[in-house]
Design a protein around this motif. Structure first.
Motif, PDB file in Angstrom:
ATOM      1  N   ASP A 186       0.811  -1.218   0.000  1.00  0.00           N
ATOM      2  CA  ASP A 186       0.000   0.000   0.000  1.00  0.00           C
ATOM      3  C   ASP A 186       0.847   1.272   0.000  1.00  0.00           C
ATOM      4  OD1 ASP A 186      -2.302  -1.490   0.152  1.00  0.00           O
ATOM      5  OD2 ASP A 186      -2.775  -0.942   2.223  1.00  0.00           O
ATOM      6  N   PHE A 187       0.270   2.338  -0.518  1.00  0.00           N
ATOM      7  CA  PHE A 187       0.803   3.698  -0.317  1.00  0.00           C
ATOM      8  C   PHE A 187       0.228   4.261   0.970  1.00  0.00           C
ATOM      9  CE2 PHE A 187      -3.052   3.928  -2.861  1.00  0.00           C
ATOM     10  CZ  PHE A 187      -3.819   4.814  -2.139  1.00  0.00           C
ATOM     11  N   GLU A 188       0.990   5.145   1.630  1.00  0.00           N
ATOM     12  CA  GLU A 188       0.503   5.915   2.780  1.00  0.00           C
ATOM     13  C   GLU A 188       1.138   7.306   2.693  1.00  0.00           C
ATOM     14  OE1 GLU A 188       1.183   4.098   6.582  1.00  0.00           O
ATOM     15  OE2 GLU A 188      -0.003   2.304   6.114  1.00  0.00           O
ATOM     16  N   GLY A 189       0.387   8.284   2.231  1.00  0.00           N
ATOM     17  CA  GLY A 189       0.899   9.650   2.175  1.00  0.00           C
ATOM     18  C   GLY A 189       0.917  10.269   3.573  1.00  0.00           C
ATOM     19  N   GLU A 190       2.025  10.947   3.917  1.00  0.00           N
ATOM     20  CA  GLU A 190       2.154  11.458   5.286  1.00  0.00           C
ATOM     21  C   GLU A 190       2.852  12.821   5.330  1.00  0.00           C
ATOM     22  OE1 GLU A 190       3.354   8.558   8.137  1.00  0.00           O
ATOM     23  OE2 GLU A 190       2.187   6.979   7.135  1.00  0.00           O
ATOM     24  N   VAL A 191       2.302  13.712   6.159  1.00  0.00           N
ATOM     25  CA  VAL A 191       2.997  14.954   6.506  1.00  0.00           C
ATOM     26  C   VAL A 191       4.172  14.590   7.413  1.00  0.00           C
ATOM     27  CG1 VAL A 191       2.839  17.155   7.729  1.00  0.00           C
ATOM     28  CG2 VAL A 191       0.899  16.343   6.340  1.00  0.00           C
ATOM     29  N   THR A 192       5.367  15.024   7.032  1.00  0.00           N
ATOM     30  CA  THR A 192       6.576  14.600   7.737  1.00  0.00           C
ATOM     31  C   THR A 192       7.427  15.808   8.089  1.00  0.00           C
ATOM     32  OG1 THR A 192       6.526  12.467   6.643  1.00  0.00           O
ATOM     33  CG2 THR A 192       8.665  13.188   7.479  1.00  0.00           C
ATOM     34  N   PHE A 193       8.006  15.773   9.266  1.00  0.00           N
ATOM     35  CA  PHE A 193       8.842  16.875   9.739  1.00  0.00           C
ATOM     36  C   PHE A 193      10.282  16.410   9.882  1.00  0.00           C
ATOM     37  CE2 PHE A 193       4.546  17.781  11.022  1.00  0.00           C
ATOM     38  CZ  PHE A 193       4.407  19.129  10.726  1.00  0.00           C
TER      39      PHE A 193
END
Ligand code: MG
Length: 221
Positions: free
Chosen positions: A61-68
């Motif tokens: 699967d893909f999992e798009g994530e806001v990352t810091f």
């Protein structure tokens, strides 16, 4: 790896089930405390590089994530000062072998394959309204995820404080804050793109990996 991350991360700390609607689509509720796991830096790739589906991997699967990105060493940081320790924001795709994740019960293998962590270029946090951030994922141009960062269960200040009381965060380390609902499978010849509007995107082709099948069907019990 040819990412634009500088300095290179010593670790990628990820948060599981941090959006209630995603926790529910996996058949559960969000955890009472942040659920964290690590992806190895060896899984990093840049935009344009190829995600390789391991032979016999089952569903990936893909999992798009806001990352810091962490800007300076952080240990036992209080929530009120947490943002001082972050330097940048970037889109990240937490590619996951869903069948292996369910089979193994812990997630190192499912999350750790080479090429399973595409990242976009980091953008300095100065002037960024963190609460207004969104993350979108498209597969072959079709919108599949559209999440508001304000919907996370545990905000970034809580996460920095929580994680830094467990492990020292080093400059360059990444904190991937979890994925919203809409996850779905990737197959060879797909093209997947994770976008944080106003920040940037990371787009990658998907291909079959090489090698002998050794995945989920080869596991004895
Ligand atoms: Mg994830």
């Amino acid at each position: 790896m040819t990412t634009q991350l500088e300095p290179s991360p010593t670790k990628i700390v990820c948060v599981g089930k941090n959006y209630a609607d995603h926790a529910r689509e996996l058949g559960g509720e969000p955890p009472a405390q942040p659920l964290i796991f690590l992806k190895p830096p060896s899984s990093l790739i840049a935009g344009g590089e190829t995600i390789r589906i391991p032979p016999a991997a089952g569903r990936v699967d893909f999992e798009g994530e806001v990352t810091f990105q962490v800007g300076k060493r952080a240990s036992h940081v209080r929530e009120e000062e947490a943002l001082d320790y972050l330097s940048a924001v970037l889109p990240l795709n937490d590619v996951t072998c869903r069948d292996m994740q369910n089979l193994d019960g812990q997630w190192t293998r499912a999350k750790g394959f080479d090429t399973f962590c595409p990242v976009g270029a980091p953008v300095a946090l100065d002037g960024i309204d963190i609460q207004a951030l969104r993350v979108e994922t498209r597969v072959n141009g079709e919108l599949r995820q559209d999440g508001r960062f304000s919907d996370v269960v545990f905000g970034i200040e809580t996460l920095v404080s929580y994680i830094s009381r467990i492990m020292t965060l080093e400059a360059g380390d990444l904190i991937a804050t979890g994925t919203p609902s809409g996850i779905g499978p990737l197959v060879p010849w797909d093209e997947v793109e994770v976008t944080i509007p106003g920040v940037g995107s990371v787009k990658n082709p998907v291909r079959a990996g090489s090698g002998e099948p050794w995945g989920i069907e080869s596991l004895g019990s």
